[in-house]
Design an enzyme around this catalytic site. Structure first.
Site, PDB file in Angstrom:
ATOM      1  CB  SER A   1       0.787  12.800 -49.514  1.00 15.62           C
ATOM      2  OG  SER A   1      -0.015  13.942 -49.539  1.00 15.62           O
TER       3      SER A   1
ATOM      4  CB  CYS B   1      -4.906   3.616 -48.111  1.00 14.52           C
ATOM      5  SG  CYS B   1      -5.054   5.308 -47.544  1.00 14.52           S
TER       6      CYS B   1
ATOM      7  CG  ASN C   1      -1.440   1.156 -46.272  1.00 17.32           C
ATOM      8  OD1 ASN C   1      -1.740   0.977 -45.085  1.00 17.32           O
ATOM      9  ND2 ASN C   1      -1.653   2.301 -46.878  1.00 17.32           N
TER      10      ASN C   1
ATOM     11  CG  PHE D   1     -13.730   2.140 -46.997  1.00 18.13           C
ATOM     12  CD1 PHE D   1     -13.797   3.496 -46.730  1.00 18.13           C
ATOM     13  CD2 PHE D   1     -12.710   1.403 -46.421  1.00 18.13           C
ATOM     14  CE1 PHE D   1     -12.875   4.110 -45.895  1.00 18.13           C
ATOM     15  CE2 PHE D   1     -11.767   2.011 -45.592  1.00 18.13           C
ATOM     16  CZ  PHE D   1     -11.858   3.364 -45.325  1.00 18.13           C
TER      17      PHE D   1
ATOM     18  CB  ALA E   1      -8.780  20.802 -45.584  1.00 15.27           C
ATOM     19  N   GLY E   2      -8.217  17.166 -46.171  1.00 15.82           N
ATOM     20  CA  GLY E   2      -9.002  15.958 -46.413  1.00 15.82           C
ATOM     21  C   GLY E   2      -9.101  15.062 -45.200  1.00 15.82           C
TER      22      GLY E   2
ATOM     23  CD  GLU F   1      -1.385   9.912 -39.524  1.00 12.82           C
ATOM     24  OE1 GLU F   1      -0.703  10.882 -39.187  1.00 12.82           O
ATOM     25  OE2 GLU F   1      -1.627   8.968 -38.745  1.00 12.82           O
TER      26      GLU F   1
HETATM   27  P1  NAD Z   1      -8.392  13.798 -49.680  1.00  9.74           P
HETATM   28  O1  NAD Z   1      -8.661  13.674 -51.118  1.00  9.74           O
HETATM   29  O2  NAD Z   1      -9.476  13.555 -48.677  1.00  9.74           O
HETATM   30  O3  NAD Z   1      -7.824  15.258 -49.371  1.00  9.74           O
HETATM   31  C1  NAD Z   1      -6.821  15.884 -50.126  1.00  9.74           C
HETATM   32  C2  NAD Z   1      -7.122  17.385 -50.191  1.00  9.74           C
HETATM   33  O4  NAD Z   1      -6.007  18.049 -50.787  1.00  9.74           O
HETATM   34  C3  NAD Z   1      -8.337  17.745 -51.034  1.00  9.74           C
HETATM   35  O5  NAD Z   1      -9.288  18.446 -50.242  1.00  9.74           O
HETATM   36  C4  NAD Z   1      -7.761  18.632 -52.158  1.00  9.74           C
HETATM   37  O6  NAD Z   1      -8.630  19.689 -52.533  1.00  9.74           O
HETATM   38  C5  NAD Z   1      -6.509  19.168 -51.507  1.00  9.74           C
HETATM   39  N1  NAD Z   1      -5.502  19.648 -52.472  1.00  9.74           N
HETATM   40  C6  NAD Z   1      -5.009  18.989 -53.548  1.00  9.74           C
HETATM   41  N2  NAD Z   1      -4.075  19.733 -54.154  1.00  9.74           N
HETATM   42  C7  NAD Z   1      -3.970  20.890 -53.464  1.00  9.74           C
HETATM   43  C8  NAD Z   1      -3.163  22.053 -53.603  1.00  9.74           C
HETATM   44  N3  NAD Z   1      -2.250  22.156 -54.580  1.00  9.74           N
HETATM   45  N4  NAD Z   1      -3.336  23.057 -52.717  1.00  9.74           N
HETATM   46  C9  NAD Z   1      -4.245  22.961 -51.712  1.00  9.74           C
HETATM   47  N5  NAD Z   1      -5.033  21.866 -51.519  1.00  9.74           N
HETATM   48  C10 NAD Z   1      -4.889  20.839 -52.391  1.00  9.74           C
HETATM   49  O7  NAD Z   1      -7.157  12.831 -49.380  1.00  9.74           O
HETATM   50  P2  NAD Z   1      -6.798  12.082 -47.997  1.00  9.74           P
HETATM   51  O8  NAD Z   1      -7.623  10.857 -47.822  1.00  9.74           O
HETATM   52  O9  NAD Z   1      -6.748  13.093 -46.905  1.00  9.74           O
HETATM   53  O10 NAD Z   1      -5.325  11.553 -48.327  1.00  9.74           O
HETATM   54  C11 NAD Z   1      -4.233  12.456 -48.399  1.00  9.74           C
HETATM   55  C12 NAD Z   1      -2.950  11.650 -48.469  1.00  9.74           C
HETATM   56  O11 NAD Z   1      -2.797  10.876 -47.271  1.00  9.74           O
HETATM   57  C13 NAD Z   1      -2.894  10.621 -49.609  1.00  9.74           C
HETATM   58  O12 NAD Z   1      -1.570  10.535 -50.077  1.00  9.74           O
HETATM   59  C14 NAD Z   1      -3.286   9.320 -48.939  1.00  9.74           C
HETATM   60  O13 NAD Z   1      -2.730   8.213 -49.592  1.00  9.74           O
HETATM   61  C15 NAD Z   1      -2.664   9.488 -47.569  1.00  9.74           C
HETATM   62  N6  NAD Z   1      -3.314   8.717 -46.494  1.00  9.74           N
HETATM   63  C16 NAD Z   1      -4.672   8.619 -46.431  1.00  9.74           C
HETATM   64  C17 NAD Z   1      -5.261   7.930 -45.380  1.00  9.74           C
HETATM   65  C18 NAD Z   1      -6.770   7.800 -45.278  1.00  9.74           C
HETATM   66  O14 NAD Z   1      -7.209   7.061 -44.420  1.00  9.74           O
HETATM   67  N7  NAD Z   1      -7.557   8.484 -46.081  1.00  9.74           N
HETATM   68  C19 NAD Z   1      -4.482   7.367 -44.382  1.00  9.74           C
HETATM   69  C20 NAD Z   1      -3.098   7.500 -44.468  1.00  9.74           C
HETATM   70  C21 NAD Z   1      -2.523   8.195 -45.529  1.00  9.74           C
HETATM   71  C1  UDX Z   2      -5.735   1.685 -43.927  1.00 11.63           C
HETATM   72  C2  UDX Z   2      -4.643   1.329 -42.906  1.00 11.63           C
HETATM   73  O1  UDX Z   2      -5.190   0.482 -41.880  1.00 11.63           O
HETATM   74  C3  UDX Z   2      -4.074   2.597 -42.283  1.00 11.63           C
HETATM   75  O2  UDX Z   2      -2.984   2.273 -41.419  1.00 11.63           O
HETATM   76  C4  UDX Z   2      -3.593   3.509 -43.400  1.00 11.63           C
HETATM   77  O3  UDX Z   2      -3.092   4.715 -42.846  1.00 11.63           O
HETATM   78  C5  UDX Z   2      -4.698   3.808 -44.390  1.00 11.63           C
HETATM   79  O4  UDX Z   2      -5.226   2.567 -44.907  1.00 11.63           O
HETATM   80  P1  UDX Z   2      -8.287   2.380 -43.772  1.00 11.63           P
HETATM   81  O5  UDX Z   2      -8.314   2.074 -45.227  1.00 11.63           O
HETATM   82  O6  UDX Z   2      -8.839   3.679 -43.307  1.00 11.63           O
HETATM   83  O7  UDX Z   2      -6.785   2.296 -43.210  1.00 11.63           O
HETATM   84  O8  UDX Z   2      -9.097   1.240 -42.975  1.00 11.63           O
HETATM   85  P2  UDX Z   2      -8.770  -0.259 -42.540  1.00 11.63           P
HETATM   86  O9  UDX Z   2      -9.315  -0.462 -41.186  1.00 11.63           O
HETATM   87  O10 UDX Z   2      -7.368  -0.620 -42.744  1.00 11.63           O
HETATM   88  O11 UDX Z   2      -9.700  -1.104 -43.531  1.00 11.63           O
HETATM   89  C6  UDX Z   2      -9.432  -1.167 -44.921  1.00 11.63           C
HETATM   90  C7  UDX Z   2     -10.387  -2.129 -45.572  1.00 11.63           C
HETATM   91  O12 UDX Z   2     -10.104  -3.464 -45.168  1.00 11.63           O
HETATM   92  C8  UDX Z   2     -11.856  -1.894 -45.219  1.00 11.63           C
HETATM   93  O13 UDX Z   2     -12.654  -2.072 -46.362  1.00 11.63           O
HETATM   94  C9  UDX Z   2     -12.144  -2.956 -44.178  1.00 11.63           C
HETATM   95  O14 UDX Z   2     -13.495  -3.311 -44.113  1.00 11.63           O
HETATM   96  C10 UDX Z   2     -11.286  -4.094 -44.685  1.00 11.63           C
HETATM   97  N1  UDX Z   2     -10.920  -5.062 -43.649  1.00 11.63           N
HETATM   98  C11 UDX Z   2     -10.155  -4.693 -42.596  1.00 11.63           C
HETATM   99  C12 UDX Z   2     -11.343  -6.371 -43.770  1.00 11.63           C
HETATM  100  O15 UDX Z   2     -12.046  -6.739 -44.732  1.00 11.63           O
HETATM  101  N2  UDX Z   2     -10.975  -7.284 -42.813  1.00 11.63           N
HETATM  102  C13 UDX Z   2     -10.198  -6.940 -41.742  1.00 11.63           C
HETATM  103  O16 UDX Z   2      -9.906  -7.833 -40.919  1.00 11.63           O
HETATM  104  C14 UDX Z   2      -9.776  -5.608 -41.616  1.00 11.63           C
END
Ligand code: NAD
Ligand code: UDX
Length: 479
Positions: free
Chosen positions: A136, A280, A228, A342, A15-16, A169
Site C-alpha cells: 500500500s 492516488c 505521484n 477517470f 484483492a483490489g 507499487e
Molecule cells: P482497493 O480499495 O481496490 O483494494 C483494497 C482491498 O483491501 C479491498 O478489497 C478491501 O476489502 C481489502 N481490505 C481492506 N482491509 C482488509 C483487511 N483487514 N483484510 C483483508 N482485506 C482487506 O485499493 P487499491 O486501489 O488496490 O489500492 C491499495 C493500495 O495501493 C493503496 O494504498 C493505494 O494507494 C496503493 N496504490 C494504488 C494504485 C492504483 O492504481 N489503484 C497504484 C499504486 C498504489
Molecule cells: C498513478 C501513477 O501514474 C502510478 O504510478 C501510481 O502507481 C498510481 O497513480 P493512475 O492514477 O492509475 O496512476 O493513472 P495515471 O495514468 O497516472 O493518470 C492519473 C490521472 O491523470 C488520470 O485522470 C489521467 O487522465 C490524468 N492525466 C494523466 C492527465 O490528465 N494528463 C496526462 O498527461 C496524464
C-alpha cells in the site's frame, strides 16, 4: 523461481486494483511460489474466482490472460485471511489507504485503520519468520508503527520473528499488466539485507537486476508519495497553461510539444485535460501536505497543496464554461457525457473528473445522458448520489418536459442514443472509440445550436465543425 529461493508461499492481503493484478503477475512469473490473495470482501473474492474471466472485479487489458494461466495452479483467491497468513513466508499488505474523512487530519491524512488491522492480524496469525511487505502507499514512517505492532506480539511460547519491507507499487491503471511486466524500477526499502534479497529474488525472475533499487525504509515510503506528487504537478502545470492558451490564442498541444522536446522536460504527462482523477494522486498529495505541516514545513505544504487546488479549479472551470457557452443556462437541457472512468482502459471511477463536472451540471438542473464502455451504471449512481432515471423516449428530443428544472441522469448503452436530442456533448474520458466517432452522422442527431466540449483533446475539430457543430477543445484558443 530458483531452487534456493527462500520464499515458497506468499499471502497478499487486499484483492483490489493493486493486490489482484500484482499478485497475478508474480504468480505467472514465479510458478514455484504459491500466491494467495485474501480479502474480507467476499463478493470481490467470488468475482476473482469467477469462471467467466470477463467478470473479474478489475478491468485491465491483458489481466484475464494472466489470471487464466496462473489461477488454480499457483494463484488463489480466498477469504481465509488467518490461515493463509499462518502458512506464508511473505505477507504483502495491499489494502486501501484513503484520505481520512473525520478526526485528526480529516481531508488530508491517510486513514491507516486497514493497514493497522492487517498488522495486528499478521502479528497474531504468522508463524516462524515472516517478511511483511508494505505494498500500500503509506505516509513516511508508517513502517515504524507496523514494526511496533508486530514487535508487541507475545512470542515467548512460539518462535515468531518479522522483517518489514517497503515495496511501493508504481503501476498505473489501464496499463497495469504492462507496467508490472516491464517496470521502470522496483523499489525495495528495508533494514534487513536478507529480507530485501528474498523479495528481490522474486522480482529477478523477470525484472533486470539494475532496475531493482534498494533504499532505506523511509526513502522508499517517501519516494512513492513524491513520484505521484511530481506526476500530478505536471498535469496541473499543463492545465494551468491550457487556460492561458485559451485566453491568448495559443494551442496547448503545440506548447506541450515545444516544451516536451526539451530532453530535460520530456514529453510524458503533458496532456491537458479535465484534471487528474484516480484513487492516488489527490490522496497522496494531500497526505504529503499533511506530513509537511506535521513536520513544521507549512510553506512546503502550501506549495504541494496548490497542485490539488488547481486541479479542482480546472474541473469547476470546465463545468462553468459549458454553462456559459449554452447561453448561461443548462436547466432542462440534455447533455451527453462521453466517458465516466477517470482515464481510458479502466472501469475505475475513483476521483474521476466526470464526478465533479457532472455534479456541477446537475446542480444547474441539466439532464445528463451518460455513456461509458466499462463503468457500471450503479457505480455512477453512487458517485453522483443520484439514482438513474429511465431514459426518455427516443424521439422526446427538444420537446422534453424539462422546464421543471429537475436534474436527472440515465445510462446510455451507446454513443448515438446519448447524443440524440442533446444540446451538447462533453468528452471526459479518452476512450479510443471517442477518437473514432463519425461526427457527420452524429451531428444531425443534436438540437442546434449544439456544442462539442472536448476536455481530452481527442476529436478532429474540423470534422466536428463540418457537421455544423461548435467545438471547444481544452487548451485551444481562437487563433
Ligand atoms: P482497493 O480499495 O481496490 O483494494 C483494497 C482491498 O483491501 C479491498 O478489497 C478491501 O476489502 C481489502 N481490505 C481492506 N482491509 C482488509 C483487511 N483487514 N483484510 C483483508 N482485506 C482487506 O485499493 P487499491 O486501489 O488496490 O489500492 C491499495 C493500495 O495501493 C493503496 O494504498 C493505494 O494507494 C496503493 N496504490 C494504488 C494504485 C492504483 O492504481 N489503484 C497504484 C499504486 C498504489
Ligand atoms: C498513478 C501513477 O501514474 C502510478 O504510478 C501510481 O502507481 C498510481 O497513480 P493512475 O492514477 O492509475 O496512476 O493513472 P495515471 O495514468 O497516472 O493518470 C492519473 C490521472 O491523470 C488520470 O485522470 C489521467 O487522465 C490524468 N492525466 C494523466 C492527465 O490528465 N494528463 C496526462 O498527461 C496524464
Amino acid at each position: 523461481m530458483s531452487s534456493n529461493s527462500t520464499i515458497r508461499s506468499i499471502c497478499c492481503i487486499g484483492a483490489g486494483y493493486v493486490g489482484g493484478p500484482t499478485m497475478a503477475v508474480i504468480a505467472d512469473r514465479c510458478p514455484d511460489v504459491k500466491v494467495t490473495v485474501v480479502d474480507i470482501n467476499q463478493d470481490r473474492i467470488a468475482a476473482w474466482n469467477h469462471p467467466d474471466l470477463s467478470k473479474l472485479p478489475v478491468y485491465e487489458p491483458g489481466l484475464d490472460a494472466v489470471v487464466e494461466r496462473a489461477r488454480g495452479r499457483n494463484l488463489f483467491f480466498s477469504t481465509a485471511v488467518e490461515e493463509t497468513i499462518a502458512s506464508a513466508d511473505m505477507v504483502f499488505i495491499s489494502v486501501n489507504t484513503p484520505t481520512k474523512t473525520r478526526g485528526l487530519g480529516a481531508g488530508q491524512a491517510s486513514d491507516l485503520r486497514w493497514v493497522e488491522a492487517c498488522a495486528r492480524t499478521v502479528a497474531k496469525e504468522a508463524t516462524g519468520h515472516t517478511i511483511v511487505v508494505e505494498k500500500s502507499t503509506l505516509p513516511v514512517r508508517t513502517a515504524e508503527a507496523v514494526k511496533a505492532i508486530l514487535g508487541s506480539v507475545d512470542s515467548s511460547s512460539e518462535q515468531k520473528t518479522f522483517s518489514v519491507l517497503s515495496n511501493p507499487e508504481f503501476l498505473a491503471e489501464g496499463t497495469a499488466i504492462r507496467d508490472l511486466a516491464n517496470p521502470d524500477r522496483v523499489l525495495i526499502g528495508g533494514e534487513n539485507a536478507e529480507a530485501i534479497d528474498a523479495l528481490a529474488e522474486i522480482y529477478q525472475q523477470w525484472v533486470p537486476e539494475e532496475k531493482i533499487l534498494r533504499t532505506n525504509l523511509w526513502s522508499s515510503e517517501l519516494s512513492k508519495l513524491t513520484a505521484n506528487a511530481f506526476l500530478a504537478q505536471r498535469i496541473s502545470s499543463i492545465n494551468s497553461v491550457a487556460a492561458l492558451c485559451e485566453a491568448t490564442g495559443a494551442d496547448v498541444r503545440e506548447v506541450a510539444k515545444a516544451i516536451g522536446t526539451d530532453s530535460r522536460i520530456g514529453p510524458k504527462f503533458l496532456n491537458a485535460g479535465p484534471g487528474f482523477g484516480g484513487s492516488c494522486f489527490q490522496k497522496d498529495i494531500l497526505n504529503l501536505v499533511y506530513l509537511c505541516r506535521h513536520f513544521g514545513l507549512p510553506d512546503v505544504a502550501d506549495y504541494w497543496e496548490s497542485v490539488v487546488l488547481l486541479n479542482t479549479w480546472q474541473q469547476h472551470r470546465i463545468a462553468r464554461l459549458v454553462v456559459q457557452k449554452l447561453f448561461g443556462t443548462v436547466t432542462g437541457k440534455r447533455l451527453a457525457i462521453l466517458g465516466f472512468a477517470f482515464k481510458a482502459d479502466t472501469n475505475d471511477t475513483r476521483e474521476a473528473p466526470a464526478i465533479r463536472i457532472c455534479k456541477d451540471l446537475l446542480e444547474e438542473g441539466a439532464q445528463l445522458a451518460i455513456h461509458d464502455p466499462k463503468v457500471d451504471p450503479e457505480q455512477i449512481s453512487r458517485d453522483l448520489n443520484l439514482i438513474a432515471s429511465q431514459a426518455p423516449e427516443e424521439d422526446a428530443g427538444p420537446t422534453r418536459g424539462a422546464l421543471s428544472g429537475e436534474a436527472t441522469w440515465w445510462p446510455s448503452p451507446d454513443v448515438a442514443s446519448a447524443i440524440r436530442g442533446a444540446d451538447a456533448v462533453l468528452i471526459l474520458t479518452e476512450w479510443q472509440q471517442y477518437r473514432e466517432l463519425d461526427w457527420t452522422t452524429l451531428a444531425p442527431l443534436m438540437r442546434k445550436p449544439a456544442w462539442v466540449f472536448d476536455a481530452r483533446g481527442v476529436v478532429d475539430p474540423k470534422q466536428v465543425e463540418s457537421g455544423g457543430l461548435n467545438v471547444w477543445r481544452v487548451g485551444e484558443g481562437d487563433a
